[in-house]
Design a protein around this motif. Sequence first.
Motif, PDB file in Angstrom:
ATOM      1  N   VAL A  14       0.864  -1.207  -0.077  1.00 42.32           N
ATOM      2  CA  VAL A  14      -0.155  -0.078  -0.017  1.00 42.32           C
ATOM      3  C   VAL A  14       0.798   1.245   0.019  1.00 42.32           C
ATOM      4  CG1 VAL A  14      -1.866   1.292   1.452  1.00 42.32           C
ATOM      5  CG2 VAL A  14      -1.827  -1.247   1.151  1.00 42.32           C
ATOM      6  N   ASP A  16       3.795   1.771  -1.367  1.00 47.24           N
ATOM      7  CA  ASP A  16       4.463   1.893  -2.401  1.00 47.24           C
ATOM      8  C   ASP A  16       3.312   2.600  -3.729  1.00 47.24           C
ATOM      9  OD1 ASP A  16       6.684   1.639  -4.066  1.00 47.24           O
ATOM     10  OD2 ASP A  16       5.932  -0.133  -5.082  1.00 47.24           O
ATOM     11  N   TRP A  17       2.098   2.585  -3.436  1.00 47.85           N
ATOM     12  CA  TRP A  17       1.297   3.069  -4.476  1.00 47.85           C
ATOM     13  C   TRP A  17       1.548   4.591  -4.971  1.00 47.85           C
ATOM     14  CZ3 TRP A  17      -3.604   0.356  -2.580  1.00 47.85           C
ATOM     15  CH2 TRP A  17      -3.451  -1.441  -2.639  1.00 47.85           C
ATOM     16  N   TRP A  27      -3.950  11.700  -1.009  1.00 48.78           N
ATOM     17  CA  TRP A  27      -4.574  10.705  -0.366  1.00 48.78           C
ATOM     18  C   TRP A  27      -4.645  10.672   1.084  1.00 48.78           C
ATOM     19  CZ3 TRP A  27      -0.537   6.329   1.400  1.00 48.78           C
ATOM     20  CH2 TRP A  27      -1.066   5.276   1.858  1.00 48.78           C
ATOM     21  N   VAL A  61      -5.579  -4.782  -4.064  1.00 52.01           N
ATOM     22  CA  VAL A  61      -5.606  -3.790  -5.227  1.00 52.01           C
ATOM     23  C   VAL A  61      -6.409  -2.410  -4.581  1.00 52.01           C
ATOM     24  CG1 VAL A  61      -5.976  -5.516  -7.077  1.00 52.01           C
ATOM     25  CG2 VAL A  61      -8.023  -4.848  -6.075  1.00 52.01           C
ATOM     26  N   ILE A  81      -7.172   4.424  -1.176  1.00 51.43           N
ATOM     27  CA  ILE A  81      -6.246   4.602  -2.398  1.00 51.43           C
ATOM     28  C   ILE A  81      -6.575   2.775  -3.373  1.00 51.43           C
ATOM     29  CG2 ILE A  81      -4.380   3.737  -1.186  1.00 51.43           C
ATOM     30  CD1 ILE A  81      -2.590   5.552  -2.847  1.00 51.43           C
ATOM     31  N   ALA A  83      -4.585   0.427  -6.302  1.00 58.02           N
ATOM     32  CA  ALA A  83      -3.101   0.170  -7.058  1.00 58.02           C
ATOM     33  C   ALA A  83      -3.096   0.992  -8.256  1.00 58.02           C
ATOM     34  CB  ALA A  83      -3.086  -1.196  -7.237  1.00 58.02           C
ATOM     35  N   PRO A  84      -2.000   1.706  -8.640  1.00 56.46           N
ATOM     36  CA  PRO A  84      -1.954   2.467  -9.826  1.00 56.46           C
ATOM     37  C   PRO A  84      -2.332   1.597 -11.016  1.00 56.46           C
ATOM     38  CG  PRO A  84       0.241   2.711  -8.506  1.00 56.46           C
ATOM     39  CD  PRO A  84      -0.864   1.611  -7.855  1.00 56.46           C
ATOM     40  N   ASP A  85      -1.950   0.516 -11.222  1.00 55.45           N
ATOM     41  CA  ASP A  85      -2.325  -0.267 -12.542  1.00 55.45           C
ATOM     42  C   ASP A  85      -3.762  -0.648 -12.295  1.00 55.45           C
ATOM     43  OD1 ASP A  85      -1.992  -2.105 -10.487  1.00 55.45           O
ATOM     44  OD2 ASP A  85      -1.228  -3.670 -12.008  1.00 55.45           O
ATOM     45  N   THR A  86      -4.528  -0.659 -11.492  1.00 52.79           N
ATOM     46  CA  THR A  86      -6.221  -0.741 -11.562  1.00 52.79           C
ATOM     47  C   THR A  86      -6.945   0.373 -11.470  1.00 52.79           C
ATOM     48  OG1 THR A  86      -6.261  -0.866  -9.126  1.00 52.79           O
ATOM     49  CG2 THR A  86      -5.595  -2.705 -10.073  1.00 52.79           C
ATOM     50  N   ARG A  87      -6.564   1.561 -11.611  1.00 49.41           N
ATOM     51  CA  ARG A  87      -7.217   2.766 -11.507  1.00 49.41           C
ATOM     52  C   ARG A  87      -8.111   3.002 -12.824  1.00 49.41           C
ATOM     53  NH1 ARG A  87      -2.536   6.295  -8.545  1.00 49.41           N
ATOM     54  NH2 ARG A  87      -2.520   5.182  -6.599  1.00 49.41           N
TER      55      ARG A  87
END
Length: 171
Positions: A14, A16-17, A27, A61, A81, A83-87
């Motif tokens: 978390v 690291d996001w 955030w 995620v 928040i 995960a960046p790749d799931t936004r």
Amino acid sequence: MRLLPFSDAQAAVVADWPASAGEVALWCGRQEFPVAARTVTGWQRDADVQAHVLVDGGRVVGYGELWFDADEDEVELARIIVAPDTRGRGLGRVLVRGLLARAVAAGHADVFMRVHPDNARALRCYRGAGFAPVDPALAEAWNEAQPVGYVWLQGDTGAPEARTGTGASRP
């Protein structure tokens, strides 16, 4: 997808996001970047905080907290928040609806959240999850002691997802 209690072992993931100091500020209002895993685990020391993670196929995620205020008989959703790749896939709405359902299941009809006014993406997400702005006079009063003029939102605790928790099981 499942909404599960947070464990300290998930803190590094978390933390690291956020990709920038600006994202950290939006955030969680902190100035530290990068965020240390110990910061995330430290948030769990408050007995009135319950953190949860959204898990998809064993992968964390999403992350969010419930801040219980027994004196006011209300709950605030916080530090949300994904995960960046799931936004952009609706996971934020799933997470927020799941947290709202947990708050309602705990017996709280008043569920709020504060959002940094520059966080337009989060505001769209939360409104899509059933949150609406509080009365402007109330927001103004609450913001008197805040570092910025937050947008204060209240959850629709009458929505089916809030009553049943089904929002955490679908995107």
